[in-house]
Motif scaffolding. Sequence first.
Motif, PDB file in Angstrom:
ATOM      1  N   ILE A  73       0.930  -1.091  -0.171  1.00  0.00           N
ATOM      2  CA  ILE A  73      -0.175   0.113   0.006  1.00  0.00           C
ATOM      3  C   ILE A  73       1.004   1.297   0.028  1.00  0.00           C
ATOM      4  N   VAL A  74       1.913   1.363   0.698  1.00  0.00           N
ATOM      5  CA  VAL A  74       2.877   2.551   0.750  1.00  0.00           C
ATOM      6  C   VAL A  74       3.391   2.621  -0.667  1.00  0.00           C
ATOM      7  N   SER A  75       3.908   1.706  -1.156  1.00  0.00           N
ATOM      8  CA  SER A  75       4.295   1.692  -2.582  1.00  0.00           C
ATOM      9  C   SER A  75       3.376   2.322  -3.437  1.00  0.00           C
ATOM     10  N   ASP A  76       2.438   1.779  -3.547  1.00  0.00           N
ATOM     11  CA  ASP A  76       1.119   2.285  -4.760  1.00  0.00           C
ATOM     12  C   ASP A  76       0.658   3.530  -4.199  1.00  0.00           C
ATOM     13  N   VAL A  77       0.544   3.933  -2.996  1.00  0.00           N
ATOM     14  CA  VAL A  77       0.155   5.292  -2.631  1.00  0.00           C
ATOM     15  C   VAL A  77       1.083   6.453  -3.017  1.00  0.00           C
ATOM     16  N   GLU A  78       2.420   5.985  -2.805  1.00  0.00           N
ATOM     17  CA  GLU A  78       3.592   6.788  -3.416  1.00  0.00           C
ATOM     18  C   GLU A  78       3.427   7.246  -4.767  1.00  0.00           C
ATOM     19  N   ALA A  79       3.300   5.903  -5.338  1.00  0.00           N
ATOM     20  CA  ALA A  79       3.267   6.228  -6.959  1.00  0.00           C
ATOM     21  C   ALA A  79       2.087   6.829  -7.405  1.00  0.00           C
ATOM     22  N   ASN A  80       0.834   6.939  -6.859  1.00  0.00           N
ATOM     23  CA  ASN A  80      -0.243   7.370  -7.441  1.00  0.00           C
ATOM     24  C   ASN A  80      -0.350   8.779  -6.828  1.00  0.00           C
ATOM     25  N   ASN A  81       0.122   9.370  -6.082  1.00  0.00           N
ATOM     26  CA  ASN A  81       0.115  10.786  -5.367  1.00  0.00           C
ATOM     27  C   ASN A  81       1.325  11.239  -4.820  1.00  0.00           C
ATOM     28  N   PRO A  82       1.861  12.373  -5.509  1.00  0.00           N
ATOM     29  CA  PRO A  82       3.066  13.074  -5.159  1.00  0.00           C
ATOM     30  C   PRO A  82       3.113  13.717  -3.839  1.00  0.00           C
ATOM     31  N   GLU A 131      -3.795  15.585   7.705  1.00  0.00           N
ATOM     32  CA  GLU A 131      -3.596  15.730   6.058  1.00  0.00           C
ATOM     33  C   GLU A 131      -3.325  14.191   5.715  1.00  0.00           C
ATOM     34  N   CYS A 132      -2.483  13.606   6.317  1.00  0.00           N
ATOM     35  CA  CYS A 132      -2.038  12.268   6.045  1.00  0.00           C
ATOM     36  C   CYS A 132      -3.338  11.350   5.773  1.00  0.00           C
ATOM     37  N   LEU A 133      -4.302  11.329   6.541  1.00  0.00           N
ATOM     38  CA  LEU A 133      -5.523  10.839   6.642  1.00  0.00           C
ATOM     39  C   LEU A 133      -6.328  11.129   5.580  1.00  0.00           C
ATOM     40  N   GLU A 134      -6.560  12.241   5.292  1.00  0.00           N
ATOM     41  CA  GLU A 134      -7.184  12.818   4.290  1.00  0.00           C
ATOM     42  C   GLU A 134      -6.609  12.458   2.713  1.00  0.00           C
ATOM     43  N   TYR A 135      -5.452  12.438   2.403  1.00  0.00           N
ATOM     44  CA  TYR A 135      -4.803  12.273   1.410  1.00  0.00           C
ATOM     45  C   TYR A 135      -4.829  10.733   1.112  1.00  0.00           C
ATOM     46  N   PHE A 136      -4.517  10.065   2.216  1.00  0.00           N
ATOM     47  CA  PHE A 136      -4.352   8.732   2.265  1.00  0.00           C
ATOM     48  C   PHE A 136      -5.749   7.968   1.719  1.00  0.00           C
ATOM     49  N   CYS A 137      -6.794   8.444   2.244  1.00  0.00           N
ATOM     50  CA  CYS A 137      -8.164   7.906   2.139  1.00  0.00           C
ATOM     51  C   CYS A 137      -8.423   8.313   0.653  1.00  0.00           C
ATOM     52  N   GLU A 138      -8.316   9.521   0.140  1.00  0.00           N
ATOM     53  CA  GLU A 138      -8.190   9.798  -1.163  1.00  0.00           C
ATOM     54  C   GLU A 138      -7.804   9.025  -2.281  1.00  0.00           C
ATOM     55  N   THR A 139      -6.429   8.729  -1.917  1.00  0.00           N
ATOM     56  CA  THR A 139      -5.436   8.041  -3.000  1.00  0.00           C
ATOM     57  C   THR A 139      -6.198   6.452  -2.943  1.00  0.00           C
ATOM     58  N   VAL A 140      -6.240   5.923  -1.756  1.00  0.00           N
ATOM     59  CA  VAL A 140      -6.593   4.671  -1.718  1.00  0.00           C
ATOM     60  C   VAL A 140      -7.733   4.148  -2.551  1.00  0.00           C
ATOM     61  N   CYS A 141      -8.899   5.128  -2.134  1.00  0.00           N
ATOM     62  CA  CYS A 141     -10.109   5.188  -3.033  1.00  0.00           C
ATOM     63  C   CYS A 141      -9.669   5.120  -4.474  1.00  0.00           C
ATOM     64  N   LYS A 142      -9.056   6.004  -4.822  1.00  0.00           N
ATOM     65  CA  LYS A 142      -8.765   6.387  -6.338  1.00  0.00           C
ATOM     66  C   LYS A 142      -7.940   5.077  -6.821  1.00  0.00           C
TER      67      LYS A 142
END
Length: 183
Positions: A73-82, A131-142
Amino acid sequence: MVEEIPLFFPPTKPIDEAELQDTGTSSKKRYLRRHHESGQETLMADYFVEESEYNEDIFRHRLRISKRLFLKIVSDVEANNPWFEEGVDARMKKGFTQLQKVTSAIKQLATGNTPDENDEYLHMAERTSRECLEYFCETVCKIYAPEFLRRLTSHDMALLYQAHEDKHHLPGMVGSLDCTHFV
């Protein structure tokens, strides 16, 4: 007879208009150095180095997720959200790492921690943690919504039945549970 004691009030000075306008919120932000580098070092020493302080079972218990899935999940999230890429701040100091940001978000989701509880362990301010929680949830849903946040197909149900039967040795039990009636 009770003797009255005169109350003494010192003379008040006239109130300055500037004092009236200042409501206690200063235009200058107070900076609190949180030493997030030591938060990263602690996180690495606890879970992610060869001879870590805690094993994978404790990792799973504390974050409610396996370490392998967490790292994916860390690598996926990093790859999809700068936003999750490690950067430098205005003072040219290293920012929080991907591991710190995702750990903050997952700890909040998994354990119900409030954002300010990450200050002691990760050395992260409440605002940054939120902010971590907000961006994480956005990115994971995407990233994962098309595959995992969809209606189940008959193939998905067959896989669930099989997994349940393999684990519990009770065939066909998924549909009989309350609140899990599938059409």
